[in-house]
Design a protein around this motif. Structure first.
Motif, PDB file in Angstrom:
ATOM      1  N   HIS A  70       0.830  -1.220   0.000  1.00 25.68           N
ATOM      2  CA  HIS A  70       0.000   0.000   0.000  1.00 25.68           C
ATOM      3  C   HIS A  70       0.862   1.267   0.000  1.00 25.68           C
ATOM      4  CE1 HIS A  70       0.763  -0.498   4.306  1.00 25.68           C
ATOM      5  NE2 HIS A  70       0.362   0.732   4.504  1.00 25.68           N
ATOM      6  N   LEU A  71       2.042   1.188   0.606  1.00 29.31           N
ATOM      7  CA  LEU A  71       2.931   2.362   0.576  1.00 29.31           C
ATOM      8  C   LEU A  71       3.474   2.548  -0.840  1.00 29.31           C
ATOM      9  CD1 LEU A  71       5.101   1.723   3.791  1.00 29.31           C
ATOM     10  CD2 LEU A  71       2.977   2.993   3.621  1.00 29.31           C
ATOM     11  N   LEU A  72       3.862   1.405  -1.410  1.00 32.13           N
ATOM     12  CA  LEU A  72       4.411   1.427  -2.767  1.00 32.13           C
ATOM     13  C   LEU A  72       3.378   1.970  -3.760  1.00 32.13           C
ATOM     14  CD1 LEU A  72       7.146   0.617  -3.797  1.00 32.13           C
ATOM     15  CD2 LEU A  72       6.297  -1.690  -4.167  1.00 32.13           C
ATOM     16  N   ASN A  73       2.130   1.575  -3.571  1.00 34.13           N
ATOM     17  CA  ASN A  73       1.079   2.068  -4.471  1.00 34.13           C
ATOM     18  C   ASN A  73       0.935   3.575  -4.364  1.00 34.13           C
ATOM     19  OD1 ASN A  73       0.478  -0.380  -5.533  1.00 34.13           O
ATOM     20  ND2 ASN A  73      -1.173  -0.835  -4.084  1.00 34.13           N
ATOM     21  N   HIS A 428      17.529   2.166  13.556  1.00 35.77           N
ATOM     22  CA  HIS A 428      18.268   2.173  12.291  1.00 35.77           C
ATOM     23  C   HIS A 428      17.361   2.115  11.070  1.00 35.77           C
ATOM     24  CE1 HIS A 428      22.521   1.722  13.261  1.00 35.77           C
ATOM     25  NE2 HIS A 428      22.047   1.305  14.413  1.00 35.77           N
ATOM     26  N   ASP A 429      16.076   2.212  11.268  1.00 31.38           N
ATOM     27  CA  ASP A 429      15.128   1.812  10.237  1.00 31.38           C
ATOM     28  C   ASP A 429      15.353   2.437   8.859  1.00 31.38           C
ATOM     29  OD1 ASP A 429      14.167   0.662  12.499  1.00 31.38           O
ATOM     30  OD2 ASP A 429      12.084   1.125  12.088  1.00 31.38           O
ATOM     31  N   ASN A 430      14.939   1.674   7.850  1.00 29.77           N
ATOM     32  CA  ASN A 430      14.982   2.148   6.470  1.00 29.77           C
ATOM     33  C   ASN A 430      13.872   3.180   6.230  1.00 29.77           C
ATOM     34  OD1 ASN A 430      15.651  -1.139   5.834  1.00 29.77           O
ATOM     35  ND2 ASN A 430      16.979   0.384   4.895  1.00 29.77           N
ATOM     36  N   THR A 431      13.960   3.776   5.053  1.00 30.09           N
ATOM     37  CA  THR A 431      12.964   4.779   4.660  1.00 30.09           C
ATOM     38  C   THR A 431      11.552   4.190   4.665  1.00 30.09           C
ATOM     39  OG1 THR A 431      14.672   5.651   3.211  1.00 30.09           O
ATOM     40  CG2 THR A 431      12.446   6.472   2.867  1.00 30.09           C
ATOM     41  N   HIS A 432      11.411   2.969   4.111  1.00 32.11           N
ATOM     42  CA  HIS A 432      10.044   2.421   4.035  1.00 32.11           C
ATOM     43  C   HIS A 432       9.486   2.155   5.429  1.00 32.11           C
ATOM     44  CE1 HIS A 432      12.767  -1.050   3.801  1.00 32.11           C
ATOM     45  NE2 HIS A 432      11.814  -1.778   4.353  1.00 32.11           N
ATOM     46  N   HIS A 433      10.356   1.851   6.407  1.00 32.36           N
ATOM     47  CA  HIS A 433       9.870   1.682   7.781  1.00 32.36           C
ATOM     48  C   HIS A 433       9.358   3.015   8.327  1.00 32.36           C
ATOM     49  CE1 HIS A 433      13.101  -1.671   7.938  1.00 32.36           C
ATOM     50  NE2 HIS A 433      11.925  -2.257   7.827  1.00 32.36           N
ATOM     51  N   THR A 434      10.128   4.079   8.049  1.00 35.65           N
ATOM     52  CA  THR A 434       9.750   5.371   8.651  1.00 35.65           C
ATOM     53  C   THR A 434       8.511   5.946   7.949  1.00 35.65           C
ATOM     54  OG1 THR A 434      11.355   6.586   7.329  1.00 35.65           O
ATOM     55  CG2 THR A 434      12.076   5.876   9.472  1.00 35.65           C
ATOM     56  N   ILE A 435       8.350   5.640   6.671  1.00 33.01           N
ATOM     57  CA  ILE A 435       7.102   6.058   5.992  1.00 33.01           C
ATOM     58  C   ILE A 435       5.934   5.319   6.649  1.00 33.01           C
ATOM     59  CG2 ILE A 435       5.808   6.012   3.812  1.00 33.01           C
ATOM     60  CD1 ILE A 435       8.445   6.239   2.316  1.00 33.01           C
ATOM     61  N   GLU A 436       6.164   4.039   6.907  1.00 34.45           N
ATOM     62  CA  GLU A 436       5.111   3.238   7.542  1.00 34.45           C
ATOM     63  C   GLU A 436       4.766   3.802   8.928  1.00 34.45           C
ATOM     64  OE1 GLU A 436       6.155  -0.881   7.799  1.00 34.45           O
ATOM     65  OE2 GLU A 436       4.339  -1.347   8.919  1.00 34.45           O
ATOM     66  N   MET A 437       5.787   4.248   9.659  1.00 39.23           N
ATOM     67  CA  MET A 437       5.530   4.851  10.983  1.00 39.23           C
ATOM     68  C   MET A 437       4.621   6.072  10.831  1.00 39.23           C
ATOM     69  SD  MET A 437       9.167   4.947  12.900  1.00 39.23           S
ATOM     70  CE  MET A 437      10.162   3.497  13.148  1.00 39.23           C
ATOM     71  N   GLY A 438       4.892   6.871   9.799  1.00 39.93           N
ATOM     72  CA  GLY A 438       4.058   8.057   9.567  1.00 39.93           C
ATOM     73  C   GLY A 438       2.606   7.662   9.306  1.00 39.93           C
ATOM     74  N   TYR A 439       2.421   6.644   8.486  1.00 38.44           N
ATOM     75  CA  TYR A 439       1.057   6.180   8.168  1.00 38.44           C
ATOM     76  C   TYR A 439       0.383   5.636   9.433  1.00 38.44           C
ATOM     77  CZ  TYR A 439       1.182   6.526   3.030  1.00 38.44           C
ATOM     78  OH  TYR A 439       1.194   6.972   1.738  1.00 38.44           O
ATOM     79  N   CYS A 440       1.138   4.863  10.234  1.00 39.58           N
ATOM     80  CA  CYS A 440       0.560   4.272  11.460  1.00 39.58           C
ATOM     81  C   CYS A 440       0.161   5.372  12.434  1.00 39.58           C
ATOM     82  CB  CYS A 440       1.561   3.333  12.135  1.00 39.58           C
ATOM     83  SG  CYS A 440       1.877   1.850  11.185  1.00 39.58           S
ATOM     84  N   ALA A 441       1.023   6.397  12.548  1.00 36.52           N
ATOM     85  CA  ALA A 441       0.695   7.504  13.461  1.00 36.52           C
ATOM     86  C   ALA A 441      -0.590   8.183  12.989  1.00 36.52           C
ATOM     87  CB  ALA A 441       1.854   8.493  13.515  1.00 36.52           C
ATOM     88  N   ALA A 442      -0.704   8.392  11.696  1.00 37.63           N
ATOM     89  CA  ALA A 442      -1.924   9.038  11.170  1.00 37.63           C
ATOM     90  C   ALA A 442      -3.153   8.180  11.476  1.00 37.63           C
ATOM     91  CB  ALA A 442      -1.786   9.256   9.667  1.00 37.63           C
TER      92      ALA A 442
END
Ligand SMILES: Cc1cc2nc3c(=O)[nH]c(=O)nc-3n(C[C@H](O)[C@H](O)[C@H](O)COP(=O)(O)OP(=O)(O)OC[C@H]3O[C@@H](n4cnc5c(N)ncnc54)[C@H](O)[C@@H]3O)c2cc1C
Length: 470
Positions: A70-73, A428-442
Motif C-alpha cells: 500500500h505504501l508502494l502504491n 536504524h530503520d529504512n525509509t520504508h519503515h519510517t514512511i510506515e511509521m508516519g502512516y501508522c501515526a496518522a
C-alpha cells in the motif's frame, strides 16, 4: 476562528512528511497540518540535490522491494512512471578483490581464496556444536554464534567498527539482531541461493529508484501536502516547545500553537528545546545518547561513467569510506554527457578529527583510498565537495537500552506529543519503515481528532520487529 485540530509536525524527513500526507488524505476537514523543518529542503537523510546537472543523494539510497504494497502504491501514484524498478549491481571489496554484493554462491566457491570458502563450510558444519547463549549481550555474541568466525572476521566485525565506531564486543546484541539482516548461516545461505529462481524472494536483487533522485519521493509528498492545504515551513528549526502551554517557537521567532505535536527529530535536540524541569537522570541519559556522524565526499569526474556498478562496499578499516556510489547508475541515466559523480560515505565521530578536517584534505584521502583499492580516479577529478550529517546512525553501545528507557519514560509524561521516525525512536530503520511509521501515526488519530495511545503503543511494538535492509 477555525476549530480544526492543530497538528504540528517537527521535521520534514520521510516520517514527518508521510504522516502529514496520510493525515491530510484521510482527515483533511477536521485538522490543520503544519510541518516545521530546520533545513531549506525536505527529505531529511533521504534528501538530495543537483550539481552540474548530476543528481545526488546523501549517500546510497534505494527503496527496498520489501516496502509494503500500500505504501508502494501511494508512491507509484505520486511518481507514476518515474519510479524505476532497477536491478541491483553492487560489489564489495573482500580479501583484496571485488565480489558481488550481496554475495553469490559462485563468489564463495570460485572468486575468493579456498581457505575462506573452507572456513565458511567449517563454520556451517560446526554450528550445532556452538554454544547458544540464552541472552546474548554483544554484537559479537550474536554473530559468532549465528555465522561463525570466518565471515565475522573478514566482513561484519571490521564493517561494524567502521560504521558505528565501536568494537563488536562493545556493541549491543540488538545492533546485530536489527541491523544485520543475514545474521545467521541459514539467512546467508538463502541470500546466496537467491540467484536460483525457485529460492528467490519477490523483488530480490532489485530496488526501486525515482528517475530524478531518491528525494523525488519526498518532493512529491511535499507537493501533495501543500495541495491539500498543509503548510511546510522550511528553515524553521525548533527553538522551544512548551508542553504546558502547547506552543512551539521556531527559528524565525514564529510562534505556533498546537493541539497535538509529533516530533521526528533527534532525541537530544528535542529534549534541549523542551521547556520544564527534567529529571537529572534524563539529562544524563540524553548526554550519553550517541549518534554516529557521516561525511559525504562528492567527486565530479570527467568521464561518462566510472564503473557500471551502483555501489561498492568496503568493510576494511584502512579504506576511508564504507561505501562508494555512482548516482547516475541508480537511475541508468546517461545525462549529463561526459561527466559522472561519485559519493563516498565516511562514518565518523561528530567533532572528531575527520569531522573537523578541511574538504580538500578529505577529498585527497578519498582519492588515495580509491587508488589503494584499485579504482584510481587520477586525471578525472574536475571538482570535489563535502556535505555532512551529525545523525547518520544511532550507536547501540552496551548501555543504550537503559538510557533510551529512561528517556522514553520521561517523554511519555509529555501529553499530546508523539515521537516517531529514525531519530526520535533511535532506530536504524529504512525509509520504508519510517514512511510506515508516519502512516501508522496518522491511523491513530480519529476523525474527531482524538489520539489513540493504546493503538500507537501496539504499533510501537510492531516497529520493534523491523529488520534493516542494506
Ligand atoms: C548513508 C545512509 C544511507 C541510507 N540508505 C538507505 C537506503 O538505501 N534505503 C533506505 O530505505 N533507507 C536508507 N537510509 C535510511 C533513511 O535515510 C532513513 O530511514 C530516513 O531518512 C529516516 O527518516 P526520518 O524522517 O525518520 O528521519 P530524518 O530523515 O533524519 O528526518 C528528520 C528531519 O528532522 C529535521 N530536523 C532535525 N532537527 C530539527 C529541528 N531542531 N527543527 C526542525 N527540524 C529538524 C531534519 O532536518 C530532517 O529533515 C540511509 C541512511 C543513511 C544515513
Amino acid at each position: 476562528m477555525s476549530n480544526k485540530k492543530k497538528i504540528v509536525i517537527i521535521g520534514a524527513g520521510p516520517a514527518g512528511l508521510s504522516l502529514a500526507y496520510y493525515l491530510l488524505c484521510n482527515k483533511k476537514n477536521n485538522i490543520s497540518v503544519t510541518v516545521i523543518e530546520k533545513e531549506d529542503a525536505v527529505g531529511g537523510l533521504a534528501t538530495g540535490f543537483e550539481h552540474k546537472g548530476l543528481i545526488f543523494d546523501f549517500g546510497s539510497h534505494r527503496l527496498h522491494p520489501t516496502t509494503k504494497e500500500h505504501l508502494l502504491n501511494d508512491i507509484r501514484g505520486i511518481l507514476g512512471d518515474d519510479l524505476l524498478d532497477r536491478p541491483r549491481d553492487g560489489r564489495m571489496f573482500l580479501l583484496e578483490r571485488f565480489v558481488k554484493f550481496p554475495p553469490q554462491l559462485t563468489d564463495f566457491m570460485f572468486h575468493l581464496p579456498l581457505s575462506f570458502f573452507l572456513g565458511i563450510v567449517g563454520d556451517m558444519l560446526s554450528k550445532p556444536f556452538r554454544r547458544k547463549m540464552k541472552n546474548p549481550r554483544t554484537f559479537s555474541d550474536v554473530l559468532l554464534y549465528g555465522l561463525g568466525k570466518t565471515i565475522c572476521t573478514h566482513f561484519y566485525f571490521p564493517y561494524a567498527k567502521k560504521l558505528w565506531g565501536l568494537a563488536p564486543d562493545e556493541l549491543s546484541a540488538i545492533q546485530a539482531q536489527r541491523r544485520v539482516s543475514a545474521n545467521n548461516i541459514g539467512k546467508i545461505i538463502m541470500k546466496v541461493l537467491s540467484v536460483i529462481p525457485i529460492f528467490r524472494k519477490k523483488g530480490a536483487g532489485r530496488f526501486f529508484y525515482p528517475r530524478k533522485g531518491f528525494c523525488q519521493i519526498f518532493d512529491g509528498f511535499a507537493e501533495k501536502i501543500k495541495a491539500m492545504g498543509g503548510r511546510i515551513l522550511l528553515s524553521h528549526e525548533l527553538k522551544s516547545i512548551d508542553p504546558g502551554e502547547k506552543v512551539i517557537v521556531a527559528k524565525q521567532d514564529i510562534t505556533i500553537p498546537y493541539d497535538l505535536a509529533f516530533s521526528t527529530i533527534p532525541i537530544p535536540d528535542f529534549i534541549g528545546a523542551c521547556k520544564g524541569k527534567k529529571p537529572d537522570a534524563v539529562l544524563q541519559a540524553c548526554k550519553n545518547v550517541k549518534y554516529r556522524g557521516m561525511l559525504f565526499c562528492y567527486l565530479i569526474l570527467n568521464t561518462q561513467q566510472f564503473t557500471r556498478f551502483d555501489a561498492h562496499y568496503f568493510p576494511q578499516e584502512n579504506v576511508l569510506f564504507s561505501r562508494l556510489s555512482e548516482p547516475k547508475n541508480y537511475s541508468a541515466s546517461t545525462l549529463p554527457e561526459g561527466i559522472t559523480g561519485l559519493c563516498a560515505e565516511i562514518p565518523c565521530e561528530v567533532g572528531g578529527t575527520l569531522w573537523k578536517e578541511k574538504p580538500d584534505k578529505i577529498a585527497s584521502l578519498v582519492i588515495h583510498s580509491l587508488r589503494q583499492v584499485g579504482l584510481p580516479v587520477d586525471g578525472l577529478v574536475a571538482e570535489s565537495f563535502l556535505k555532512r550529517t551529525a545523525f547518520a546512525y544511532p550507536s547501540y553501545d552496551l548501555d543504550f537500552e537503559q538510557r533510551i528507557e529512561t528517556i522514553e519514560t520521561y517523554l511519555d509524561t509529555l501529553i499530546d506529543i508523539v515521537f516517531l521516525g529514525r531519530q526520535a525512536l533511535f532506530v536504524h530503520d529504512n525509509t520504508h519503515h519510517t514512511i510506515e511509521m508516519g502512516y501508522c501515526a496518522a491511523d491513530c488519530l480519529s476523525h474527531q481528532g482524538e489520539w489513540d495511545k493504546e493503538k500507537w503503543n501496539s504499533y510501537r511494538k510492531e516497529f520493534k520487529e523491523h529488520v534493516v535492509e542494506d
